[in-house]
Structures are given as C-alpha cells and as structure tokens.
Design an enzyme around this catalytic site. Sequence first.
Site: not given
Ligand code: GNR
Ligand code: NI
Length: 181
Positions: A47, A52, A92-93, A134-135, A138
């Site tokens: 995601g 980001q 998270c990236l 999670h997104e 952000h």
């Molecule tokens: O690549 C991602 N893997 C992930 C694993 C578990 C819960 C959420 C994520 S999102 C993350 C990519 C990212 O940072 N998205 O904002």
């Molecule tokens: Ni993330």
Amino acid sequence: MSTLEILQFPDPGLRHRARPVVELDTAALRGQAQDMLETMYSASGIGLAAIQVGIDKRLIVMDISEDRGNPVVLVNPELLVRKGRRSMTEGCLSVPDYTDTVERADRIRYRALKLDGSPVEEWCDGLLATCIQHEIDHLDGRLFIDRLSLLKSRRVRKKLEKAHRSGVPQPLPAGVQSAVL
Ligand code: GNR
Ligand code: NI
C-alpha cells in the site's frame, strides 16, 4: 510514469492531515495514482498513501494480491464501522527497518471514491482491512509506530531518530514484505 521518492520518518511531511480530493476523473489525478502504484510496486509495498510521496491528497493505492496484479486506487477513503480486534505484524515504507505488532479493527466497513468519481462502499477483513486502516492513518498524519504502547512507541521513535541522524541506509523494502507474507 515515474517512481517518486518516499518520505522517511521523522520527515514532518508525514505528520499533517491530507486534503480531500475535489476534482475526480482528471488526467492529473490518474497520473499521480499511476506514479504511486509504480512507486509502491518498485518498493515491494502492499500500500502507499499520497502523503508518503509528498502529494497532499486523500489518495491511496494498494495491492495485497500475491501476483501483484490487482492494483486498487481509493480516493477520500473513510472508515464507517470497525468490528473486533486483531493483531498483525506491520511495516511501513516510511519507517526504515522496523516492524512490530499493531492491534486494529479486524473487520471494517469503508467508503471511498474510484478515480472516475464513482462511489464504493463495502465490508472487508484480514490484510485488506489492516492495510486500509494503515493508509487512512497516513492521510491523518499518523504512523503505525504511534499505535504501539506509549513506552515502546517512545523508545522506537528515539531509536529511529538516532538512526536517521547518523545516516543509516534507507529501508529494505523486502523487510516490509517479509513482515506481510
Ligand atoms: O508494505 C506494507 N506492508 C504492510 C504490512 C502490514 C501492514 C501494513 C502494511 S502497509 C506497507 C506499505 C506502507 O507503508 N503503506 O503505507
Ligand atoms: Ni505506511
């Protein structure tokens, strides 16, 4: 198409609330979504939120499929209902070299728009539910490390700030991926 630079914690650009998209079905919006997908795939993420990559819009892209062939783009996503709790390992990236267990809703109902402006509203669970939460976090300036216990969150933030100051290398996307699979 081009890949974009992913902001890294503690970049202040990750800490504001992104603005709603008002103009749907535009070439500009489609182009940004394409660049975000390319960026997400090249970083092996599941995601990516616009914030980001320095785009101030409530826009997210995802692909939780195993063959990486199911891109999803959601505009102005909102959580309508949360049910149950579930703990999952997250990465998270934007948070280099760190994964941890986060508790979130297990099942959610969400609403969003597609790129053409048509509405979507549905229930989902599992990895998709985790990823959407999670997104959306952000888009509200929140990171998964904010959802650890207070003590742990503070310790992790300090450690990551220190690593950032000393110029430690960027995240290994594979680390994030292994947190997922
Ligand atoms: O690549 C991602 N893997 C992930 C694993 C578990 C819960 C959420 C994520 S999102 C993350 C990519 C990212 O940072 N998205 O904002
Ligand atoms: Ni993330």
